[in-house]
Scaffold this active site. Structure first.
Site, PDB file in Angstrom:
ATOM      1  N   GLY A 244       0.786  -1.027   0.147  1.00  0.00           N
ATOM      2  CA  GLY A 244      -0.057  -0.216   0.166  1.00  0.00           C
ATOM      3  C   GLY A 244       0.870   1.257  -0.079  1.00  0.00           C
ATOM      4  O   GLY A 244       0.282   2.235  -0.039  1.00  0.00           O
ATOM      5  N   PRO A 279       4.782  -4.927  -0.666  1.00  0.00           N
ATOM      6  CA  PRO A 279       4.911  -3.699  -1.617  1.00  0.00           C
ATOM      7  C   PRO A 279       4.542  -4.093  -3.092  1.00  0.00           C
ATOM      8  O   PRO A 279       5.319  -4.853  -3.509  1.00  0.00           O
ATOM      9  CB  PRO A 279       6.136  -3.083  -1.289  1.00  0.00           C
ATOM     10  N   GLY A 280       3.886  -3.272  -3.738  1.00  0.00           N
ATOM     11  CA  GLY A 280       3.679  -3.660  -5.170  1.00  0.00           C
ATOM     12  C   GLY A 280       3.938  -2.336  -5.937  1.00  0.00           C
ATOM     13  O   GLY A 280       5.022  -1.973  -6.524  1.00  0.00           O
ATOM     14  N   ARG A 281       2.987  -1.387  -5.857  1.00  0.00           N
ATOM     15  CA  ARG A 281       3.228  -0.036  -6.727  1.00  0.00           C
ATOM     16  C   ARG A 281       4.358   0.806  -6.244  1.00  0.00           C
ATOM     17  O   ARG A 281       4.882   1.244  -7.087  1.00  0.00           O
ATOM     18  CB  ARG A 281       1.936   0.612  -6.275  1.00  0.00           C
ATOM     19  N   TYR A 321     -10.488   4.593 -12.107  1.00  0.00           N
ATOM     20  CA  TYR A 321     -10.043   5.181 -10.559  1.00  0.00           C
ATOM     21  C   TYR A 321     -10.056   6.581 -10.718  1.00  0.00           C
ATOM     22  O   TYR A 321      -9.912   7.256  -9.798  1.00  0.00           O
ATOM     23  CB  TYR A 321      -8.991   4.795  -9.925  1.00  0.00           C
ATOM     24  N   CYS A 347     -14.657   2.626 -28.432  1.00  0.00           N
ATOM     25  CA  CYS A 347     -16.033   3.209 -28.479  1.00  0.00           C
ATOM     26  C   CYS A 347     -16.744   3.364 -26.797  1.00  0.00           C
ATOM     27  O   CYS A 347     -17.672   2.561 -26.738  1.00  0.00           O
ATOM     28  CB  CYS A 347     -16.927   2.521 -29.405  1.00  0.00           C
ATOM     29  N   TYR A 376      -0.444  -1.640 -11.932  1.00  0.00           N
ATOM     30  CA  TYR A 376      -1.800  -1.724 -12.438  1.00  0.00           C
ATOM     31  C   TYR A 376      -1.940  -1.160 -13.908  1.00  0.00           C
ATOM     32  O   TYR A 376      -2.873  -0.563 -14.120  1.00  0.00           O
ATOM     33  CB  TYR A 376      -2.541  -1.174 -11.336  1.00  0.00           C
TER      34      TYR A 376
HETATM   35  C1  LIG Z   1      -2.658  -5.398  -3.837  1.00  0.00           C
HETATM   36  C2  LIG Z   1      -2.108  -6.365  -2.614  1.00  0.00           C
HETATM   37  C3  LIG Z   1      -0.901  -5.597  -2.147  1.00  0.00           C
HETATM   38  C4  LIG Z   1      -0.268  -4.549  -2.947  1.00  0.00           C
HETATM   39  O1  LIG Z   1      -0.522  -3.297  -2.746  1.00  0.00           O
HETATM   40  P1  LIG Z   1       0.395  -2.000  -3.402  1.00  0.00           P
HETATM   41  O2  LIG Z   1      -0.602  -0.693  -3.102  1.00  0.00           O
HETATM   42  O3  LIG Z   1       0.584  -2.263  -4.865  1.00  0.00           O
HETATM   43  O4  LIG Z   1       1.821  -2.026  -2.551  1.00  0.00           O
HETATM   44  C5  LIG Z   1      -0.328  -6.133  -1.093  1.00  0.00           C
HETATM   45  N1  LIG Z   1      -1.009  -7.221  -0.385  1.00  0.00           N
HETATM   46  C6  LIG Z   1      -2.159  -7.688  -0.817  1.00  0.00           C
HETATM   47  C7  LIG Z   1      -2.938  -8.713  -0.002  1.00  0.00           C
HETATM   48  C8  LIG Z   1      -2.752  -7.088  -2.112  1.00  0.00           C
HETATM   49  O5  LIG Z   1      -4.161  -7.688  -2.256  1.00  0.00           O
END
Ligand SMILES: *Cc1c(COP(=O)(O)O)cnc(C)c1O
Length: 428
Positions: A244, A279-281, A321, A347, A376
């Site tokens: 997050g 962490p992803g984003r 979003y 379209c 994403y």
């Molecule tokens: C999507 C997700 C994340 C990653 O969230 P980011 O905002 O991209 O860091 C981490 N844990 C879980 C369980 C998720 O579903």
């Protein structure tokens, strides 16, 4: 260039990704094209890893943010684990060489087949989201003659104040178990012969814009674990605090990484648990751009539309979003500024990449870069309007390498068939 867009810079008026000129990469692989910077991806991961140096923290890259196997591989080489939400992501993580003992598996709807495969792979923990799911994991483990490591996902009822589609730690969402109901369920599951209840999991949503939200979630996790220990729990050793972390799209600020790490490490130390993070984003978001070519300038009485060959099927975040993404021409030169909508060919009036945006005047045939598209982005792309999905490239130093081929028109109908009864000569 924004400091946040590390890996991307203008040199002599030309946009570069690492040491490779973006215009040339687009020439070679065509548009729409995603381009990721290896230096940015690994640099972001390293910074996070360094903030947690000195503690035993497993940083599980959230594969759903960008699941190209080359991206996962680049991070695995730096020591990243993987946060997965499906067996498809499990296969990707394993084929990219992620250590199974660094894989955590979240998601509210894991199927029997998915559970069995993850169990067989020997992952670090299932992030279980409900009692019935825990029992499904238990049954699979019994069948396999194993004990399955599980963390229970807690809904701490903390408002991450993020978009309603991406908040996951508030009462009333489908994720996790209510924190008040958790102690009973922990107790119950700890008695299961085939479950190893190894810890707790919290993921608040995305993006979480304040340290306070993390602090408050951590306080609740610490209190919960202390209470469980008082109740006799002896197997809790892993605290997975999810992902997050926010990034800069427009004028946001990132959280102070050291402050974040401090909150996490202090909390984990209080209860003597090993930390896992997802962490992803934070890692992938600003490490990638989407490039698109201007097809037409359409000037109506009211508005100018820049129609490009990238669309909502390639990058859905603006439509879905309401996200803001920085857009810049790949080649800089003197030009007037105008207010335009940047739209794709789909379209739908909802098909836009930017609305009422002040941009340097762009002409047909020019390429533009849409920033902050590494997370994403491609993963949420679709074939809507029968558009083949974009190609993906990664720069490593001065080299740009194709990491996913552009889909072909034949790919679009692969697997489809016309039933014989509908063929000519079978009319009623
Ligand atoms: C999507 C997700 C994340 C990653 O969230 P980011 O905002 O991209 O860091 C981490 N844990 C879980 C369980 C998720 O579903």
């Amino acid at each position: 260039m924004k400091e946040a867009f590390e890996g991307f810079a203008y040199r002599n008026g030309e946009l570069y990704c690492d040491d490779a000129p973006v215009a040339e990469i687009c020439e070679r692989y065509g548009t729409p094209l995603y381009i990721y910077s290896h230096a940015a991806l690994t640099g972001r991961f390293r910074r996070l890893r360094e903030a947690f140096s000195g503690v035993d923290a497993t940083i599980c890259y959230s594969v759903k943010s960008n699941s190209n196997i080359a991206v996962i591989r680049a991070l695995a080489q730096e020591g990243a684990g993987a946060d997965i939400v499906s067996v498809g992501e499990l296969r990707r993580a394993l084929s990219a060489g992620v250590d199974p003992q660094k894989i955590v598996f979240a998601g509210v709807g894991k199927t029997e087949a998915e559970i069995a495969e993850a169990l067989d792979a020997g992952i670090l923990a299932f992030a279980v989201e409900s009692a019935p799911e825990a029992y499904a994991v238990g049954r699979a483990a019994e069948k396999a003659g194993k004990r399955a490591p599980i963390t229970l996902r807690i809904n701490p009822d903390v408002d991450a104040k993020t978009h309603r589609h991406t908040t996951t730690g508030k009462k009333g969402v489908k994720f996790g178990v209510d924190i008040d109901a958790a102690p009973r369920l922990f107790k119950e599951l700890e008695n299961h012969a085939h479950l190893d209840v190894c810890g707790a999991h919290i993921h608040l949503g995305s993006p979480v814009t304040t340290i306070e939200a993390y602090e408050s979630a951590m306080d609740k996790a610490v209190a919960l674990i202390a209470k469980l220990r008082d109740n006799g729990s002896r197997s809790l050793r892993l605290l997975n605090m999810g992902g997050g972390l926010p990034i800069v799209y427009k004028d946001e600020t990132e959280l102070d990484l050291n402050e974040y790490a401090r909150v996490m490490m202090d909390g984990a130390a209080k209860v003597g648990c090993r930390l896992a993070l997802e962490p992803g984003r934070y890692i992938s978001g600003n490490s990638g751009i989407l490039c698109a070519r201007v097809l037409y300038r359409k000037e109506t009485g009211h508005k100018t539309f820049i129609i490009v060959d990238g669309a909502m099927n390639d990058l859905i975040r603006p439509s879905f979003y309401g996200s803001w993404h920085e857009i810049r021409p790949v080649e800089l030169r003197e030009r007037e500024i105008e207010t335009v909508d940047v739209v794709g060919p789909i379209c739908e009036s909802g098909d836009f990449l930017a609305k009422d945006r002040s941009l340097p005047r762009m002409e047909a045939g020019e390429t533009l870069a849409i920033f902050s598209a590494g997370a994403y982005g491609f993963v949420m792309s679709s074939n809507y309007n029968s558009r083949p999905r974009a190609a993906e490239a990664m720069t490593i130093g001065g080299e740009a390498l194709l990491i996913r081929e552009r889909e072909t028109l034949d790919d679009l109908t692969r697997g489809e068939r016309i039933p014989e009864i509908l063929l000519d000569g079978k009319e009623s």
